[in-house]
Write an enzyme that holds these catalytic residues in place. Sequence first.
Site, PDB file in Angstrom:
ATOM      1  CG  HIS A 164      -1.865   1.172   1.289  1.00 14.33           C
ATOM      2  ND1 HIS A 164      -3.206   1.008   1.574  1.00 14.33           N
ATOM      3  CD2 HIS A 164      -1.703   2.501   1.102  1.00 14.33           C
ATOM      4  CE1 HIS A 164      -3.813   2.184   1.554  1.00 14.33           C
ATOM      5  NE2 HIS A 164      -2.909   3.107   1.272  1.00 14.33           N
TER       6      HIS A 164
ATOM      7  CG  HIS B 187      -1.082   7.110  -1.001  1.00 17.24           C
ATOM      8  ND1 HIS B 187      -2.322   7.168  -1.582  1.00 17.24           N
ATOM      9  CD2 HIS B 187      -1.239   6.481   0.182  1.00 17.24           C
ATOM     10  CE1 HIS B 187      -3.211   6.610  -0.770  1.00 17.24           C
ATOM     11  NE2 HIS B 187      -2.585   6.173   0.308  1.00 17.24           N
ATOM     12  CG  LEU B 188       4.430   5.196  -5.828  1.00 15.34           C
ATOM     13  CD1 LEU B 188       4.823   4.334  -7.027  1.00 15.34           C
ATOM     14  CD2 LEU B 188       5.639   5.422  -4.923  1.00 15.34           C
TER      15      LEU B 188
ATOM     16  CG  ASN C 218      -5.292   8.444  -3.211  1.00 10.84           C
ATOM     17  OD1 ASN C 218      -4.240   7.943  -3.584  1.00 10.84           O
ATOM     18  ND2 ASN C 218      -5.410   9.073  -2.050  1.00 10.84           N
TER      19      ASN C 218
ATOM     20  CE  LYS D 284      -8.034   2.265  -0.754  1.00 11.08           C
ATOM     21  NZ  LYS D 284      -6.864   2.280   0.096  1.00 11.08           N
TER      22      LYS D 284
ATOM     23  CG  HIS E 154      -9.965   4.220   3.472  1.00  9.75           C
ATOM     24  ND1 HIS E 154      -8.783   4.912   3.563  1.00  9.75           N
ATOM     25  CD2 HIS E 154     -10.736   4.664   4.503  1.00  9.75           C
ATOM     26  CE1 HIS E 154      -8.835   5.745   4.597  1.00  9.75           C
ATOM     27  NE2 HIS E 154     -10.016   5.615   5.177  1.00  9.75           N
TER      28      HIS E 154
ATOM     29  CG  HIS F 284      -4.957   1.979   5.860  1.00  9.00           C
ATOM     30  ND1 HIS F 284      -6.297   1.917   6.137  1.00  9.00           N
ATOM     31  CD2 HIS F 284      -4.839   2.648   4.695  1.00  9.00           C
ATOM     32  CE1 HIS F 284      -6.956   2.541   5.181  1.00  9.00           C
ATOM     33  NE2 HIS F 284      -6.096   2.987   4.287  1.00  9.00           N
TER      34      HIS F 284
ATOM     35  CG  LEU G 223      -7.854  10.446   7.651  1.00  9.04           C
ATOM     36  CD1 LEU G 223      -8.660  11.176   6.588  1.00  9.04           C
ATOM     37  CD2 LEU G 223      -8.670  10.303   8.937  1.00  9.04           C
TER      38      LEU G 223
ATOM     39  CG  ASP H  87      -1.742   4.723   4.138  1.00  7.35           C
ATOM     40  OD1 ASP H  87      -1.764   5.157   2.965  1.00  7.35           O
ATOM     41  OD2 ASP H  87      -2.567   5.051   5.003  1.00  7.35           O
TER      42      ASP H  87
HETATM   43  C1  NCD Z   1      -3.782   9.040   2.157  1.00  6.83           C
HETATM   44  C2  NCD Z   1      -3.392  10.101   1.108  1.00  6.83           C
HETATM   45  O1  NCD Z   1      -2.891  11.153   1.499  1.00  6.83           O
HETATM   46  O2  NCD Z   1      -3.557   9.836  -0.081  1.00  6.83           O
HETATM   47  N1  NCD Z   1      -3.749   9.624   3.459  1.00  6.83           N
HETATM   48  C3  NCD Z   1      -3.628   8.969   4.644  1.00  6.83           C
HETATM   49  O3  NCD Z   1      -3.722   9.616   5.682  1.00  6.83           O
HETATM   50  N2  NCD Z   1      -3.392   7.671   4.697  1.00  6.83           N
HETATM   51  C4  NCD Z   1      -5.104   8.462   1.806  1.00  6.83           C
HETATM   52  C5  NCD Z   1      -5.439   7.199   2.571  1.00  6.83           C
HETATM   53  O4  NCD Z   1      -4.820   6.157   2.373  1.00  6.83           O
HETATM   54  O5  NCD Z   1      -6.362   7.257   3.397  1.00  6.83           O
HETATM   55 ZN    ZN Z   2      -3.401   5.023   1.779  1.00  7.42          ZN
END
Ligand code: NCD
Ligand code: ZN
Length: 345
Positions: free
Chosen positions: A13, A15-16, A41, A99, A136, A174, A219, A247
């Site tokens: 998991h 976010h790139l 996202n 997702k 999520h 997560h 989150l 995450d």
């Molecule tokens: C993530 C994001 O910033 O894209 N933020 C987070 O707090 N984990 C989104 C997510 O995975 O909920």
């Molecule tokens: Zn995430």
Amino acid sequence: MNSLVIRRPDDWHVHLRDGPMLAHVLDFTARQFARAIVMPNLDPPVVTTADAVAYRGRITARLRPGRDFAPLMTAYLTDGTDPADLTAGFERRIFTAAKLYPAHATTNSAKGVGDIRRIAPVLAAMERIGMPLLVHGEVTEPSVDIFDREAVFLDRVLAPVLRDFPGLKVVCEHITTEEAVGFVLAAGDRVAATITPHHLQFSRNAIFQGGIRPHFYCLPILKREKHRLALRKAATSGSPKFFLGTDTAPHAVHTKENACGCAGVFNAPVALEAYLTVFDEEGALDRFEAFASEHGARFHGLPLNEGTVRLVREPLAVPERCEGEGVSVVPYHAGTTLPWRMVAG
Ligand code: NCD
Ligand code: ZN
């Protein structure tokens, strides 16, 4: 033990992001992990197979020469997702999973799913082809307290989905609570979970330690200490249902240190070191490799990686900022020292 060699791990998991942020953060993940599940996202989100092909191309174009790293792409489910396109994307191995963001649950989730019953045909197609649903797991009703949103989601939303789609593979992403650990353990082999380093290392007290600490805001939000302890027990138990998913969610420093700061912890620069510190504290160094490098691949039906990485018990000083490509991000554990350090494979 002062040195540990493990099979190359995967991050299930991450976010790139895109653009300059992608260029800045990609190598922090690519240097530690062989593969990563890439969250969709973006704004606009990665919805179709064509979107995923294009995004994957932008990622691989930015890899440093010689890096052996495979981004595993995911589809962002919306009320309008086309089951035929999703199925084709999975069968062509463009998508590894899809997702579910409940609409408005987190960053860039406004186009997520309003009511899960509306995407029943999509879930039925995923169940049929064995495509995992990554969840999520938080309800979004403002009337539900933010600290209860995960537990309420499991009862109200996920339990009925598992009943209605008895063959659907689900990853609770997560997870943050004792309730989620119990739910996943009780749910049978087709349900698994990822656990972040920050939910293993910090309780919600960290957000308010001597003032408000925006870099601990993420989150799902950090929970009470008893939940952290339940997560540590689950992660280090050796159960194949739990695996690594950082995450890592970078946001530029000025958007975190803000009157309405963004949610997310940028832990990619120290991901393996942070997890390993937890396994060391729990006397479970012998279980780290399975959590980091085996359970997730087996759940997804993917081969284990070749090659190894080495971690040594030597101090790692974490910088206050990670800067590059015109972006400044505060890393997890900024300004502190960790007891383990990854060295070359
Ligand atoms: C993530 C994001 O910033 O894209 N933020 C987070 O707090 N984990 C989104 C997510 O995975 O909920
Ligand atoms: Zn995430």
